[in-house]
Write a protein that holds these residues in place. Structure first.
Motif, PDB file in Angstrom:
ATOM      1  N   ALA A   8      53.771 -31.929  47.567  1.00 27.10           N
ATOM      2  CA  ALA A   8      54.298 -32.160  46.225  1.00 27.10           C
ATOM      3  C   ALA A   8      55.473 -33.124  46.391  1.00 27.10           C
ATOM      4  CB  ALA A   8      54.743 -30.860  45.580  1.00 27.10           C
ATOM      5  N   ILE A   9      55.401 -34.254  45.669  1.00 29.55           N
ATOM      6  CA  ILE A   9      56.387 -35.314  45.869  1.00 29.55           C
ATOM      7  C   ILE A   9      56.903 -35.835  44.534  1.00 29.55           C
ATOM      8  CG2 ILE A   9      55.485 -36.009  48.114  1.00 29.55           C
ATOM      9  CD1 ILE A   9      53.960 -38.278  46.739  1.00 29.55           C
ATOM     10  N   GLY A  10      58.131 -36.333  44.555  1.00 30.37           N
ATOM     11  CA  GLY A  10      58.705 -36.979  43.387  1.00 30.37           C
ATOM     12  C   GLY A  10      58.236 -38.423  43.274  1.00 30.37           C
ATOM     13  N   ASN A  11      58.782 -39.131  42.279  1.00 30.67           N
ATOM     14  CA  ASN A  11      58.383 -40.523  42.023  1.00 30.67           C
ATOM     15  C   ASN A  11      58.577 -41.441  43.219  1.00 30.67           C
ATOM     16  OD1 ASN A  11      57.581 -40.121  39.360  1.00 30.67           O
ATOM     17  ND2 ASN A  11      59.630 -40.500  38.553  1.00 30.67           N
ATOM     18  N   ASN A  12      59.540 -41.129  44.071  1.00 34.63           N
ATOM     19  CA  ASN A  12      59.857 -41.978  45.222  1.00 34.63           C
ATOM     20  C   ASN A  12      59.493 -41.298  46.537  1.00 34.63           C
ATOM     21  OD1 ASN A  12      61.074 -44.207  43.718  1.00 34.63           O
ATOM     22  ND2 ASN A  12      62.608 -42.679  43.157  1.00 34.63           N
ATOM     23  N   ASN A  13      58.441 -40.485  46.507  1.00 24.73           N
ATOM     24  CA  ASN A  13      57.938 -39.760  47.683  1.00 24.73           C
ATOM     25  C   ASN A  13      58.912 -38.711  48.204  1.00 24.73           C
ATOM     26  OD1 ASN A  13      55.638 -41.266  47.492  1.00 24.73           O
ATOM     27  ND2 ASN A  13      55.851 -42.301  49.434  1.00 24.73           N
ATOM     28  N   THR A 120      50.609 -33.493  44.680  1.00 19.86           N
ATOM     29  CA  THR A 120      51.160 -33.169  43.376  1.00 19.86           C
ATOM     30  C   THR A 120      52.262 -34.190  43.159  1.00 19.86           C
ATOM     31  OG1 THR A 120      50.688 -30.810  43.640  1.00 19.86           O
ATOM     32  CG2 THR A 120      52.315 -31.432  41.964  1.00 19.86           C
ATOM     33  N   ARG A 121      52.079 -35.033  42.161  1.00 20.22           N
ATOM     34  CA  ARG A 121      53.078 -36.062  41.858  1.00 20.22           C
ATOM     35  C   ARG A 121      53.921 -35.567  40.688  1.00 20.22           C
ATOM     36  NH1 ARG A 121      52.270 -41.250  44.177  1.00 20.22           N
ATOM     37  NH2 ARG A 121      50.205 -41.469  45.084  1.00 20.22           N
ATOM     38  N   VAL A 122      55.172 -35.285  40.992  1.00 19.86           N
ATOM     39  CA  VAL A 122      56.098 -34.772  39.983  1.00 19.86           C
ATOM     40  C   VAL A 122      56.756 -35.968  39.304  1.00 19.86           C
ATOM     41  CG1 VAL A 122      58.086 -33.289  39.572  1.00 19.86           C
ATOM     42  CG2 VAL A 122      56.437 -32.703  41.369  1.00 19.86           C
ATOM     43  N   ASN A 123      56.731 -35.978  37.996  1.00 23.57           N
ATOM     44  CA  ASN A 123      57.212 -37.120  37.224  1.00 23.57           C
ATOM     45  C   ASN A 123      58.727 -37.084  37.050  1.00 23.57           C
ATOM     46  OD1 ASN A 123      54.486 -37.855  36.875  1.00 23.57           O
ATOM     47  ND2 ASN A 123      54.318 -36.517  35.103  1.00 23.57           N
ATOM     48  N   ALA A 124      59.437 -37.250  38.165  1.00 19.75           N
ATOM     49  CA  ALA A 124      60.909 -37.250  38.144  1.00 19.75           C
ATOM     50  C   ALA A 124      61.411 -37.844  39.455  1.00 19.75           C
ATOM     51  CB  ALA A 124      61.444 -35.829  37.965  1.00 19.75           C
ATOM     52  N   ASN A 125      62.668 -38.249  39.436  1.00 22.97           N
ATOM     53  CA  ASN A 125      63.351 -38.725  40.639  1.00 22.97           C
ATOM     54  C   ASN A 125      64.291 -37.618  41.111  1.00 22.97           C
ATOM     55  OD1 ASN A 125      62.211 -41.357  40.461  1.00 22.97           O
ATOM     56  ND2 ASN A 125      63.696 -41.848  38.883  1.00 22.97           N
ATOM     57  N   PHE A 126      64.385 -37.461  42.424  1.00 19.41           N
ATOM     58  CA  PHE A 126      65.203 -36.397  42.997  1.00 19.41           C
ATOM     59  C   PHE A 126      66.088 -36.946  44.100  1.00 19.41           C
ATOM     60  CE2 PHE A 126      61.274 -34.547  41.461  1.00 19.41           C
ATOM     61  CZ  PHE A 126      61.725 -33.457  40.717  1.00 19.41           C
ATOM     62  N   TYR A 146      44.387 -34.373  37.625  1.00 19.40           N
ATOM     63  CA  TYR A 146      44.612 -33.419  36.531  1.00 19.40           C
ATOM     64  C   TYR A 146      46.071 -33.511  36.119  1.00 19.40           C
ATOM     65  CZ  TYR A 146      45.489 -29.004  34.155  1.00 19.40           C
ATOM     66  OH  TYR A 146      45.886 -28.062  33.244  1.00 19.40           O
ATOM     67  N   GLN A 147      46.332 -33.758  34.851  1.00 21.08           N
ATOM     68  CA  GLN A 147      47.692 -33.876  34.314  1.00 21.08           C
ATOM     69  C   GLN A 147      48.197 -32.518  33.818  1.00 21.08           C
ATOM     70  OE1 GLN A 147      48.513 -37.569  35.035  1.00 21.08           O
ATOM     71  NE2 GLN A 147      49.711 -36.931  33.311  1.00 21.08           N
ATOM     72  N   HIS A 148      49.473 -32.271  34.014  1.00 19.71           N
ATOM     73  CA  HIS A 148      50.120 -31.079  33.445  1.00 19.71           C
ATOM     74  C   HIS A 148      51.449 -31.511  32.842  1.00 19.71           C
ATOM     75  CE1 HIS A 148      52.193 -27.255  33.038  1.00 19.71           C
ATOM     76  NE2 HIS A 148      51.007 -26.684  33.115  1.00 19.71           N
ATOM     77  N   GLN A 149      51.631 -31.209  31.591  1.00 18.94           N
ATOM     78  CA  GLN A 149      52.861 -31.589  30.902  1.00 18.94           C
ATOM     79  C   GLN A 149      53.983 -30.589  31.188  1.00 18.94           C
ATOM     80  OE1 GLN A 149      52.989 -34.532  29.334  1.00 18.94           O
ATOM     81  NE2 GLN A 149      50.860 -34.752  29.969  1.00 18.94           N
ATOM     82  N   GLN A 150      55.198 -31.052  31.013  1.00 25.22           N
ATOM     83  CA  GLN A 150      56.357 -30.170  31.099  1.00 25.22           C
ATOM     84  C   GLN A 150      56.190 -29.073  30.040  1.00 25.22           C
ATOM     85  OE1 GLN A 150      59.934 -32.347  30.320  1.00 25.22           O
ATOM     86  NE2 GLN A 150      61.248 -30.569  30.397  1.00 25.22           N
ATOM     87  N   TYR A 156      59.234 -30.092  34.853  1.00 24.71           N
ATOM     88  CA  TYR A 156      58.773 -31.475  34.955  1.00 24.71           C
ATOM     89  C   TYR A 156      57.272 -31.538  34.703  1.00 24.71           C
ATOM     90  CZ  TYR A 156      63.056 -31.447  37.706  1.00 24.71           C
ATOM     91  OH  TYR A 156      64.343 -31.252  38.124  1.00 24.71           O
ATOM     92  N   GLY A 157      56.824 -32.657  34.149  1.00 24.72           N
ATOM     93  CA  GLY A 157      55.400 -32.934  34.097  1.00 24.72           C
ATOM     94  C   GLY A 157      54.942 -33.365  35.488  1.00 24.72           C
ATOM     95  N   PHE A 158      53.669 -33.199  35.766  1.00 22.89           N
ATOM     96  CA  PHE A 158      53.138 -33.560  37.078  1.00 22.89           C
ATOM     97  C   PHE A 158      51.643 -33.750  36.983  1.00 22.89           C
ATOM     98  CE2 PHE A 158      53.364 -28.969  36.734  1.00 22.89           C
ATOM     99  CZ  PHE A 158      52.135 -28.525  37.183  1.00 22.89           C
ATOM    100  N   GLN A 159      51.070 -34.324  38.027  1.00 26.68           N
ATOM    101  CA  GLN A 159      49.619 -34.420  38.110  1.00 26.68           C
ATOM    102  C   GLN A 159      49.167 -34.077  39.520  1.00 26.68           C
ATOM    103  OE1 GLN A 159      51.265 -37.139  36.748  1.00 26.68           O
ATOM    104  NE2 GLN A 159      51.336 -38.575  38.420  1.00 26.68           N
ATOM    105  N   PHE A 160      48.036 -33.418  39.579  1.00 27.36           N
ATOM    106  CA  PHE A 160      47.362 -33.152  40.851  1.00 27.36           C
ATOM    107  C   PHE A 160      46.419 -34.319  41.107  1.00 27.36           C
ATOM    108  CE2 PHE A 160      47.665 -28.567  39.293  1.00 27.36           C
ATOM    109  CZ  PHE A 160      48.787 -28.280  40.047  1.00 27.36           C
TER     110      PHE A 160
END
Length: 168
Positions: A8-13, A120-126, A146-150, A156-160
């Motif tokens: 599971a990673i953020g926008n910048n890995n 899992t791509r988490v739609n945020a920067n950490f 597969y998309q999942h909304q916040q 956070y929203g994310f996609q598998f």
């Protein structure tokens, strides 16, 4: 044997900070469990330490370490010290897939051998001190997403995403 990296990673890995995950997403934790259950999991000693050296049930832990004396022996814990040894031990489990679950240096070691990525791509920067390796996605084919909304349980929203290595 399928060698699958799951992360599971953020926008910048981004992977983690201070040997901890950056977020708590219940659906991602269930996704991780579903994808690793009954399979050998390969992880580094620091990642294992982040579990407080407790085994994840239903999985054979192959801990990549040169400090074997620091790991309590158990039927479902095997210490390994090379990629080749990890693959050999995983094959003895008579399954068709092994899961690489981290950390960053373990992902980097196994990336040249990987045939599947489950991200899992988490739609945020950490803010992070550990990152997933850069991937040349021109060598991979997206087979599932597969998309999942916040929502109230997920900050956070994310996609598998599931990627298969292309055969050239």
């Amino acid at each position: 044997m399928i060698i699958s990296l799951i992360a599971a990673i953020g926008n910048n890995n981004e992977l983690g900070k201070n040997n901890q995950l950056l977020f708590h997403l219940p659906k991602d934790l269930q996704h991780f469990k579903n994808n690793t259950w009954g399979l050998p999991i390969i992880l580094g000693r620091k990642t294992f330490d982040s579990f407080q050296q407790k085994k994840l049930p239903g999985r054979h832990h192959l801990i990549f370490t040169n400090q074997k004396n620091n790991i309590l022996p158990s039927p479902l814990i095997t210490c390994v010290s090379s990629v080749e040894e990890a693959i050999t031990v995983a094959k003895k489990d008579a399954v068709k897939k092994m899961m690489i679950i981290g950390g960053a240096s373990i992902y980097q070691l196994f990336l040249p051998f990987a045939t599947e990525l489950i991200l899992t791509r988490v739609n945020a920067n950490f803010e992070a001190d550990v990152f997933f390796p850069a991937i040349d996605f021109s060598q991979w084919h997206l087979t599932e997403t597969y998309q999942h909304q916040q929502d109230e349980r997920h900050a956070y929203g994310f996609q598998f995403e599931t990627w298969q290595k292309q055969k050239f």
